[in-house]
Design a protein around this motif. Sequence first.
Motif, PDB file in Angstrom:
ATOM      1  N   TYR A   4       1.427  -4.584 -25.356  1.00  0.00           N
ATOM      2  CA  TYR A   4       2.073  -3.392 -24.033  1.00  0.00           C
ATOM      3  C   TYR A   4       0.826  -2.793 -24.013  1.00  0.00           C
ATOM      4  CZ  TYR A   4       2.522   1.077 -23.473  1.00  0.00           C
ATOM      5  OH  TYR A   4       3.314   3.006 -22.918  1.00  0.00           O
ATOM      6  N   ALA A   5      -0.300  -3.114 -23.430  1.00  0.00           N
ATOM      7  CA  ALA A   5      -1.568  -3.217 -23.189  1.00  0.00           C
ATOM      8  C   ALA A   5      -1.628  -3.247 -21.806  1.00  0.00           C
ATOM      9  CB  ALA A   5      -3.041  -3.419 -23.557  1.00  0.00           C
ATOM     10  N   ARG A   6      -1.087  -5.210 -21.914  1.00  0.00           N
ATOM     11  CA  ARG A   6      -1.221  -5.456 -20.269  1.00  0.00           C
ATOM     12  C   ARG A   6      -0.014  -5.116 -19.710  1.00  0.00           C
ATOM     13  NH1 ARG A   6      -2.225 -11.110 -19.603  1.00  0.00           N
ATOM     14  NH2 ARG A   6      -4.005 -10.817 -21.327  1.00  0.00           N
ATOM     15  N   SER A   7       1.120  -4.723 -20.267  1.00  0.00           N
ATOM     16  CA  SER A   7       2.207  -4.817 -19.331  1.00  0.00           C
ATOM     17  C   SER A   7       1.483  -3.331 -18.419  1.00  0.00           C
ATOM     18  CB  SER A   7       3.626  -4.039 -19.881  1.00  0.00           C
ATOM     19  OG  SER A   7       2.848  -2.885 -20.661  1.00  0.00           O
ATOM     20  N   GLN A   8       0.791  -1.984 -18.831  1.00  0.00           N
ATOM     21  CA  GLN A   8       0.533  -1.198 -18.641  1.00  0.00           C
ATOM     22  C   GLN A   8      -0.868  -1.563 -17.454  1.00  0.00           C
ATOM     23  OE1 GLN A   8       1.903   1.915 -18.828  1.00  0.00           O
ATOM     24  NE2 GLN A   8       3.359   0.528 -20.116  1.00  0.00           N
ATOM     25  N   LEU A   9      -1.739  -2.520 -17.494  1.00  0.00           N
ATOM     26  CA  LEU A   9      -2.367  -3.365 -17.019  1.00  0.00           C
ATOM     27  C   LEU A   9      -1.904  -3.417 -15.990  1.00  0.00           C
ATOM     28  CD1 LEU A   9      -5.600  -3.618 -16.235  1.00  0.00           C
ATOM     29  CD2 LEU A   9      -5.296  -5.815 -17.221  1.00  0.00           C
ATOM     30  N   ASP A  10      -0.685  -4.604 -15.915  1.00  0.00           N
ATOM     31  CA  ASP A  10       0.092  -4.963 -14.799  1.00  0.00           C
ATOM     32  C   ASP A  10       0.153  -3.453 -14.072  1.00  0.00           C
ATOM     33  OD1 ASP A  10      -0.754  -7.628 -15.631  1.00  0.00           O
ATOM     34  OD2 ASP A  10       1.764  -7.889 -16.411  1.00  0.00           O
ATOM     35  N   LYS A  11       0.742  -2.905 -14.453  1.00  0.00           N
ATOM     36  CA  LYS A  11       1.395  -1.841 -13.510  1.00  0.00           C
ATOM     37  C   LYS A  11      -0.152  -0.875 -12.687  1.00  0.00           C
ATOM     38  CE  LYS A  11       5.382  -0.734 -16.561  1.00  0.00           C
ATOM     39  NZ  LYS A  11       6.273   0.358 -17.226  1.00  0.00           N
ATOM     40  N   TRP A  12      -0.782  -1.353 -13.127  1.00  0.00           N
ATOM     41  CA  TRP A  12      -1.764  -0.122 -12.840  1.00  0.00           C
ATOM     42  C   TRP A  12      -2.149  -1.074 -11.856  1.00  0.00           C
ATOM     43  CZ3 TRP A  12      -6.635  -3.219 -12.582  1.00  0.00           C
ATOM     44  CH2 TRP A  12      -7.884  -1.782 -11.601  1.00  0.00           C
ATOM     45  N   TYR A  13      -1.822  -2.628 -11.442  1.00  0.00           N
ATOM     46  CA  TYR A  13      -2.590  -3.420 -10.769  1.00  0.00           C
ATOM     47  C   TYR A  13      -1.869  -2.981  -9.391  1.00  0.00           C
ATOM     48  CZ  TYR A  13      -4.157  -7.919  -7.678  1.00  0.00           C
ATOM     49  OH  TYR A  13      -4.518  -8.026  -7.090  1.00  0.00           O
ATOM     50  N   GLU A  14      -0.980  -3.641  -9.582  1.00  0.00           N
ATOM     51  CA  GLU A  14       0.506  -3.458  -8.466  1.00  0.00           C
ATOM     52  C   GLU A  14       0.476  -1.811  -7.783  1.00  0.00           C
ATOM     53  OE1 GLU A  14       4.611  -3.285 -11.148  1.00  0.00           O
ATOM     54  OE2 GLU A  14       3.666  -6.586 -11.331  1.00  0.00           O
ATOM     55  N   LEU A  15       0.363  -1.019  -8.526  1.00  0.00           N
ATOM     56  CA  LEU A  15      -0.068  -0.190  -7.945  1.00  0.00           C
ATOM     57  C   LEU A  15      -1.239   0.573  -7.308  1.00  0.00           C
ATOM     58  CD1 LEU A  15       2.278   2.396  -7.064  1.00  0.00           C
ATOM     59  CD2 LEU A  15       0.961   3.567  -9.238  1.00  0.00           C
ATOM     60  N   SER A  16      -2.168   0.280  -7.414  1.00  0.00           N
ATOM     61  CA  SER A  16      -3.279   0.145  -7.427  1.00  0.00           C
ATOM     62  C   SER A  16      -3.491  -0.344  -5.818  1.00  0.00           C
ATOM     63  CB  SER A  16      -4.404  -0.411  -7.990  1.00  0.00           C
ATOM     64  OG  SER A  16      -4.820   0.303  -9.184  1.00  0.00           O
ATOM     65  N   GLU A  17      -2.687  -1.900  -6.061  1.00  0.00           N
ATOM     66  CA  GLU A  17      -2.042  -3.038  -4.933  1.00  0.00           C
ATOM     67  C   GLU A  17      -2.190  -2.310  -3.599  1.00  0.00           C
ATOM     68  OE1 GLU A  17      -2.954  -6.414  -4.171  1.00  0.00           O
ATOM     69  OE2 GLU A  17      -4.677  -5.443  -5.106  1.00  0.00           O
ATOM     70  N   GLU A  18      -0.988  -1.417  -3.657  1.00  0.00           N
ATOM     71  CA  GLU A  18      -0.275  -0.215  -3.086  1.00  0.00           C
ATOM     72  C   GLU A  18      -0.792   0.945  -2.728  1.00  0.00           C
ATOM     73  OE1 GLU A  18       3.611   0.960  -4.743  1.00  0.00           O
ATOM     74  OE2 GLU A  18       4.009  -1.003  -4.847  1.00  0.00           O
ATOM     75  N   THR A  19      -1.932   1.547  -3.097  1.00  0.00           N
ATOM     76  CA  THR A  19      -2.406   2.587  -2.495  1.00  0.00           C
ATOM     77  C   THR A  19      -3.878   2.167  -2.222  1.00  0.00           C
ATOM     78  OG1 THR A  19      -3.473   2.573  -4.447  1.00  0.00           O
ATOM     79  CG2 THR A  19      -2.033   4.496  -4.494  1.00  0.00           C
ATOM     80  N   LYS A  20      -4.770   1.151  -2.317  1.00  0.00           N
ATOM     81  CA  LYS A  20      -5.465   0.559  -1.777  1.00  0.00           C
ATOM     82  C   LYS A  20      -7.231   1.780  -1.496  1.00  0.00           C
ATOM     83  CE  LYS A  20      -3.829  -3.411   0.204  1.00  0.00           C
ATOM     84  NZ  LYS A  20      -3.547  -4.069  -0.041  1.00  0.00           N
ATOM     85  N   SER A  21      -6.781   2.322  -2.538  1.00  0.00           N
ATOM     86  CA  SER A  21      -7.631   2.710  -3.371  1.00  0.00           C
ATOM     87  C   SER A  21      -8.212   3.355  -4.837  1.00  0.00           C
ATOM     88  CB  SER A  21      -7.790   4.673  -2.979  1.00  0.00           C
ATOM     89  OG  SER A  21      -6.182   5.153  -2.641  1.00  0.00           O
ATOM     90  N   PHE A  22      -9.049   3.532  -4.988  1.00  0.00           N
ATOM     91  CA  PHE A  22      -9.458   3.660  -6.364  1.00  0.00           C
ATOM     92  C   PHE A  22     -10.591   5.079  -6.244  1.00  0.00           C
ATOM     93  CE2 PHE A  22     -12.304   0.718  -5.616  1.00  0.00           C
ATOM     94  CZ  PHE A  22     -13.449   0.703  -6.468  1.00  0.00           C
TER      95      PHE A  22
END
Length: 346
Positions: A182-200
């Motif tokens: 589950y933790a890995r799935s949430q990390l994957d979602k974070w990465y995918e969305l962060s790649e779209e937003t191009k910021s943190f």
Amino acid sequence: MGEANTRNYGPILKQYKLEPHFIEEYRNVKKVFTNKGVFALKSARKISNTQFPSMIQMLYQKGFTRVVPIIPTIDGSYLVFQENQYHYLMPWLNNSIVDERDDRHHLLFKELAKMHQYSLNEIQQAKTNDIYHHYENITKQWDERDGYLESFVIESEKKWYMSPFELLFCTYYHEISLASKYARSQLDKWYELSEETKSFRTVLTNGKVSITHFLFDEHGKGYLSNFEKASYASPINDLISFYYRTLKTFPILCDDCFGWFQTYRSHFPLKEEEIYLFLSYLTYPEPIYRCVQNYKNKKEKKSEQEYVRLLQKAYWLNKNIEYFSMKIVEEEQRKKDQEAAESHTE
């Protein structure tokens, strides 16, 4: 004791032009009664970030004043190094008020959120590759940990007679592996969305948020303190450390924990990708991994019974986190459903 302490700490207080009349000790904090009022003198052999006083100054300059100030010496220094220890001086504030415990936590989370808002810095990914490297490093680390735990199960199940610790871990293993996935799935979602937003986003983090370090003045106003581990990082870092310590107890269904989280978000809304990152770090069974690692390495001289007790506590923490995280997921889904319904009616 008071007179002895005044002699011991007199040279330090002299650098503030203070004459101590009496000193009360509270572990590493001294309540100092002087000719100019009552102060708190904090002592520490090691400080993670010796630049934390300047970070507190930065908050004051930005307009956030709900931080216990560090008082400079007469020569402008904020830290005094003497007798192999760092010392710094603050106004004396209490750590208790008449209000209910839950109100104190809501006040804490309100001020923490405001501090994060005042120190907010948005970083464009075009200028850095931090998001990619962070994702790669964490996934590699978790792969190694998952493999380590799986190997421990295989080794344990090969034995005719497992130890109590091994037997208990094998009983828990299925749930542990689900938490990791589950933790890995949430990390994957974070990465995918962060790649779209191009910021943190980064903020000034306290490093060890605790209700015991949330102090009050005579008017009942709350102030954050203990910034010795302060750093610029994701806002979720303060939340992770707080909930890890708070939920490290017997099995509980902490609805209050979710209420405090909602208070924080009402003053500092987290982005969707930050929620994913928060859930990933929160739910990964890191405490259980460390418990197994300590058991295998036997670096600490503990009995089998003690190791079993520590494993059970780590498992309880994992289950407490599971309940809290599911409350967050349910709220996120409710908000999405509401937004979908509103857009459909339009």
